[in-house]
Design an enzyme around this catalytic site. Structure first.
Site, PDB file in Angstrom:
ATOM      1  N   LYS A   1       0.601   2.006  -7.392  1.00 20.33           N
ATOM      2  CA  LYS A   1      -0.505   0.900  -6.720  1.00 20.33           C
ATOM      3  C   LYS A   1      -1.800   1.352  -7.062  1.00 20.33           C
ATOM      4  O   LYS A   1      -2.833   0.758  -6.711  1.00 20.33           O
ATOM      5  CB  LYS A   1      -0.161   0.896  -5.380  1.00 20.33           C
ATOM      6  CG  LYS A   1       1.416   0.203  -4.688  1.00 20.33           C
ATOM      7  CD  LYS A   1       1.231  -0.045  -3.404  1.00 20.33           C
ATOM      8  CE  LYS A   1       2.699  -0.381  -2.950  1.00 20.33           C
ATOM      9  NZ  LYS A   1       3.397  -1.463  -3.100  1.00 20.33           N
TER      10      LYS A   1
ATOM     11  N   HIS B   1       4.680  -2.356   7.154  1.00 21.45           N
ATOM     12  CA  HIS B   1       5.446  -2.410   5.800  1.00 21.45           C
ATOM     13  C   HIS B   1       6.893  -1.911   6.589  1.00 21.45           C
ATOM     14  O   HIS B   1       6.842  -0.807   7.048  1.00 21.45           O
ATOM     15  CB  HIS B   1       5.089  -1.757   4.524  1.00 21.45           C
ATOM     16  CG  HIS B   1       6.072  -1.929   3.588  1.00 21.45           C
ATOM     17  ND1 HIS B   1       7.014  -1.319   3.155  1.00 21.45           N
ATOM     18  CD2 HIS B   1       5.817  -2.765   2.188  1.00 21.45           C
ATOM     19  CE1 HIS B   1       7.720  -1.808   1.904  1.00 21.45           C
ATOM     20  NE2 HIS B   1       6.694  -2.460   1.417  1.00 21.45           N
TER      21      HIS B   1
ATOM     22  N   ASP C   1      -0.259   5.409   6.592  1.00 22.74           N
ATOM     23  CA  ASP C   1       0.208   4.781   5.189  1.00 22.74           C
ATOM     24  C   ASP C   1      -0.590   4.094   4.391  1.00 22.74           C
ATOM     25  O   ASP C   1      -1.473   3.240   4.722  1.00 22.74           O
ATOM     26  CB  ASP C   1       1.433   3.694   5.855  1.00 22.74           C
ATOM     27  CG  ASP C   1       1.936   2.689   4.649  1.00 22.74           C
ATOM     28  OD1 ASP C   1       1.322   2.969   3.368  1.00 22.74           O
ATOM     29  OD2 ASP C   1       2.810   2.185   4.720  1.00 22.74           O
TER      30      ASP C   1
HETATM   31  C1  LIG Z   1       1.706  -0.937   3.116  1.00 26.95           C
HETATM   32  C2  LIG Z   1       2.759  -0.466   2.234  1.00 26.95           C
HETATM   33  N1  LIG Z   1       3.499   0.738   2.593  1.00 26.95           N
HETATM   34  C3  LIG Z   1       4.373   1.317   2.009  1.00 26.95           C
HETATM   35  C4  LIG Z   1       4.843   0.638   0.863  1.00 26.95           C
HETATM   36  C5  LIG Z   1       6.042   1.369   0.122  1.00 26.95           C
HETATM   37  O1  LIG Z   1       5.547   1.719  -1.173  1.00 26.95           O
HETATM   38  P1  LIG Z   1       6.699   2.106  -2.315  1.00 26.95           P
HETATM   39  O2  LIG Z   1       7.659   1.205  -2.523  1.00 26.95           O
HETATM   40  O3  LIG Z   1       5.729   2.410  -3.475  1.00 26.95           O
HETATM   41  O4  LIG Z   1       7.291   3.354  -1.745  1.00 26.95           O
HETATM   42  C6  LIG Z   1       4.118  -0.490   0.360  1.00 26.95           C
HETATM   43  C7  LIG Z   1       4.748  -1.188  -0.880  1.00 26.95           C
HETATM   44  O5  LIG Z   1       4.491  -2.407  -0.997  1.00 26.95           O
HETATM   45  C8  LIG Z   1       3.303  -1.005   1.201  1.00 26.95           C
HETATM   46  O6  LIG Z   1       2.532  -2.092   0.804  1.00 26.95           O
END
Ligand SMILES: Cc1ncc(COP(=O)(O)O)c(C=O)c1O
Length: 423
Positions: free
Chosen positions: A243, A140, A217
């Site tokens: 989430k 991400h 992550d």
């Molecule tokens: C794999 C992954 N990493 C990081 C994030 C970032 O999460 P947040 O927006 O809650 O900080 C997400 C959000 O969709 C994600 O799916």
């Protein structure tokens, strides 16, 4: 267009998931009871954010109605109560992740802030010209951009473990990338765009053989499988409360105590200090050193309620149910000739990304919305993944334990309507 459908579409057997009663779980989620555009809501956007159970909504509401105050600085009753609840939330989170110490749990805004914290503290203090940070091709943006920023500033290099055409990482390429220049490996546990479950334990073990710490992550993993940070032996672990059925604006950075102790603070301000004078400031102990200012108190308490709620289920049965949903959806969707599933990794969790020939994913999302079906369309904050597959975007359905086989049937029929519209 109906020729794009074949027999299999209609005859795929629904797998039995008798051990898990998703209909009973649904009753805990008030938002799922509504209709959208005259149809019962079918919520398949769980990788973006999950809905909230009554247990979480009530906990937050009670906190603001009866227990609210600022934490840590008050001698009065409500401040002590709020402080106890906030620190209880830390203990609940520690136990949820099976961390060794409460001080290893830092409350942050979410996964994005957790990774930025590590980049700006650990990264800033450890990286120098010529050093390297390793991420993977299925990250991400939250696990790319913070590293690009600090690497650029420090003259370090970001290296990328490649993936194959299925969306599996090519692990053979990983070990040769490690050297004395590698300061950190930062890897996603479950890909939000493809659903790939990475072999993180293996990655951690390999990195540790070379003395390199690893950040995981966990934004898309903790809500689908048990996670034990001591068993994984990861050095950092990041997650987002929203989430895993908790509130927005709260997340967790887990870090091994020795590493966190060694890192400089992230932000300066109240609560992260023991004493301040214009000549010299003494920073607070862990975890407060990393929690400057008034924290998201209600968020942390709501997160703890979510973790307790989640843990009240049989996680193995929940995971089996989600895996049956994914398998059923995959079988039914892949029998549609015009449909291409993006991401066919060996191990996947709860995400099915797809394209339909000649139909833009945003059109798929818009037409499904007319049927009360919520999916996500776009690059899912994973543009390098889209580039790898030579597409700008996908439509993505993502499952939770409150989804049912009927939700999958509705999705497949919705996709059929999309094809009819574009016939
Ligand atoms: C794999 C992954 N990493 C990081 C994030 C970032 O999460 P947040 O927006 O809650 O900080 C997400 C959000 O969709 C994600 O799916």
């Amino acid at each position: 267009m109906s020729s794009m459908w074949n027999e299999k579409t209609f005859t795929a057997e629904r797998p039995a998931t008798a051990a898990f009663d998703a209909w009973r779980v649904r009753a805990d989620f008030p938002v799922l009871k509504q209709t959208v555009r005259g149809r019962p809501l079918i919520y398949l956007d769980n990788a973006a954010s999950t809905q909230k159970p009554t247990a979480v909504i009530d906990t937050i509401s009670r906190f603001y109605r009866e227990e609210y105050s600022n934490v840590h600085r008050g001698v009065h009753y409500l401040s002590q109560l709020a402080t106890d609840l906030y620190e209880d939330a830390r203990r609940t989170t520690r136990s949820f992740l099976n961390a060794k110490h409460d001080e290893e749990i830092v409350f942050v805004r979410g996964t994005t802030e957790a990774i930025n914290l590590v980049a700006q503290t650990f990264g800033r203090s450890k990286l120098g010209p010529g050093d390297e940070v390793i991420v993977s091709a299925i990250e991400h943006h939250a696990n790319i951009v913070p590293w690009q920023m600090i690497c650029r500033e420090k003259g370090a290099t970001l290296r990328v473990i490649p993936m194959n055409e299925h969306g599996d990482l090519i692990l053979d390429a990983f070990e040769p990338m490690l050297s004395e220049r590698t300061k950190l490996v930062s890897i996603v546990h479950v890909s939000n765009a493809l659903g790939t479950v990475n072999p993180v334990k293996e990655i951690i073990d390999i990195a540790h053989q070379h003395g390199v710490p690893v950040l995981i992550d966990g934004a898309q993993s903790v809500q689908h499988m048990p996670v034990d940070v001591q068993e994984l032996d990861c050095d950092f672990f990041a997650l987002s409360g929203h989430k895993i059925y908790g509130p927005t604006g709260i997340g967790v950075l887990y870090g091994k105590k020795a590493l966190l102790e060694d890192m400089p603070p992230y932000q300066g301000g109240g609560d992260m200090i023991l004493s301040v004078s214009f000549e010299r400031t003494v920073y607070n102990d862990l975890p407060y050193k990393f929690e400057a200012g008034t924290p998201n108190i209600a968020g942390a308490i709501g997160l703890a309620a979510a973790l307790k709620y989640f843990r009240s289920h049989d996680i193995a049965a929940l995971a089996a149910h989600e895996s049956a949903l994914l398998q059923y959806a995959t079988e039914k969707l892949e029998s549609i000739d015009a449909l291409r599933i993006i991401g066919t990794a060996k191990e996947k969790a709860s995400v099915v990304s797809f394209t339909l020939c000649a139909v833009h994913p945003h059109d798929i999302g818009t037409i499904l919305d007319q049927h009360g079906i919520a999916i996500r369309a776009g690059h899912h904050c994973a543009q390098p993944v889209m580039q790898h597959f030579g597409i700008p975007a996908t439509a993505r359905a993502s499952f939770s334990f409150y989804n049912t086989m009927e939700d999958v049937d509705a999705l497949v029929h919705g996709v059929q309507s999309v094809l009819e519209v574009f016939a």
